[in-house]
Enzyme design. Sequence first.
Site, mmCIF file in Angstrom:
data_model
loop_
_atom_site.group_PDB
_atom_site.id
_atom_site.type_symbol
_atom_site.label_atom_id
_atom_site.label_comp_id
_atom_site.label_asym_id
_atom_site.label_seq_id
_atom_site.Cartn_x
_atom_site.Cartn_y
_atom_site.Cartn_z
ATOM 1 N N HIS A 230 0.850 -1.194 0.000
ATOM 2 C CA HIS A 230 0.000 0.000 0.000
ATOM 3 C C HIS A 230 0.883 1.241 0.000
ATOM 4 O O HIS A 230 1.863 1.316 0.742
ATOM 5 C CB HIS A 230 -0.916 0.006 1.229
ATOM 6 N N ARG A 246 -6.511 9.928 -0.856
ATOM 7 C CA ARG A 246 -6.122 10.393 -2.194
ATOM 8 C C ARG A 246 -7.340 10.516 -3.096
ATOM 9 O O ARG A 246 -7.404 11.399 -3.952
ATOM 10 C CB ARG A 246 -5.096 9.424 -2.798
#
Length: 533
Positions: A230, A246
């Site tokens: 990740h 994000r």
Amino acid sequence: MTTDILVIGSGAAGLTAALESKRDNIRVTVVSKCYPTNSQTCQAQGGINAVLETTEDDSIEKFIEDTFIASKGIASKSSIKKMCQSSKDIITWLDDIAVPFSRDEQNSIAQRKFGGTKAKRTCYSSDYTGLKILHTLYDQCIKNKIEFLNEYFLLDFIKEDENIYGAVFLDIKTLEIIKIYAKSVILASGGYAGIYENNTTNSSFTTSEALVKIYKNGATLSNLEFVQFHPTAIEGSNTLISESARAEGGFLVDEKGNRFIDELKPRDEVSRAISEKLLKNEKVFLDLRHLDEKLIDELLPQEKQLAKTFKDIDISKELLPIISAAHYSMGGVLCDENAKTSLKNLFVCGECAQGNIHGANRLGGNSLLEVIYLAKKAGNSAFQNLQRATIKEDIKTVDFEKSIENILSNENIINVSKEKKEFGEKLFKSLGVFKDETSMKTLLSYLEELEQRLKVSTIEDKSRVYNKSLIEFLEFKESVYMAKLIAKCALERKESRGAHFRSDFKEQKEEFEKISIVKYEKEQDIISYEDAV
């Protein structure tokens, strides 16, 4: 003890499979080494993908295309298509059982855009999606009178010929050996990315012993080399910061404040870009300062709290230093579209399954969808299997009481915590975002030596009640074996594809446009390749 359907694992996969298989007069027993609400599903924060309505921007066809592109060509288009076509029904079902999805201004289920996708199709519950789904499923299981046995450690499966008839567990509280016989067994034990000690977003419960045990009992494993890292974990703690940060507009910036990557590219690309910076001793930050603080409080409350708790940083005003960490395992027990494995009476779902959907690189938001989708298949298949299966209690198993006694009587005391830390660092260095032949061969030599030492080692705590040190030791032994399997599969795949990136073979090769297969035959690990079907 006997039951009709034994479910091993109590995350979203295990709970969904249990609900799907439960019928009147059918006994379903869920066994787990932790409590259901502590499972790894909690880490799936950002959302679950689905096409709720066909629009100019999105369709089932686009969803299928995005998923297959992310797989880098080694997934089954048929399996992907069936999952994507089921996505709306799955969200409707979750909504019907009261998962508290976030809503838009029209009171429809809200959706956000995740990396590698063409449209906003990720349904969410703030940034607690996995947790909310997990709690709702657990409530439904209690309502449906599903039986739970918590804090039971899996020791082995009960097998005769190619049939699984149950499993053997260690009661963590009492160290009593418990055999549970069943007509159908559903394995939903989670993935193996948690073995990357101190370099993983996974909880301490997410280890690999179930996969190793079923592998040594003849199950076929596949795609073990594909471990997803990740892009955003908090520096110093490896605490996950969801992709939702994000998705809602967060930037990734370097020490000079410059953006260096499209934040919504597939995870493998973003993780490599971050890791390249880190290898140069440059820091990387998640920048949310330009977002409205009300948006952060409404849509990213968990991320805000995590940053404050683990780094004492207010993400609405300060940069958050981040790193990449092992997060998700695309590989697992190979199964067909109905969650059936190579062993009779055994079905598999969740992160421990390899159902030819994720391929070389999972799309964010597809994990929860695949978990629910395949778990429903597993639950239904396990129920249908009851018509032909029988309980068989006369099968000889290993004398685990003697095995545990032998471990506790050994004289060579080992510091498991210290060994795990070194183990995790070596894994991250040699089987991390970047790999090469030299480092992996060196790692294998270390793992072989460590495996031999563990065979004659013991722990300091010899108590017979709630001996968590013993459980940690047993987990660690299997983690070492799993690391060997990952390294062997990664060595054989002499190319770079998705999450598997080799600095000595940087290009994707047509000859490896296949899934990897590993089988345990005559105490040897045999690796081959097959087409994804």
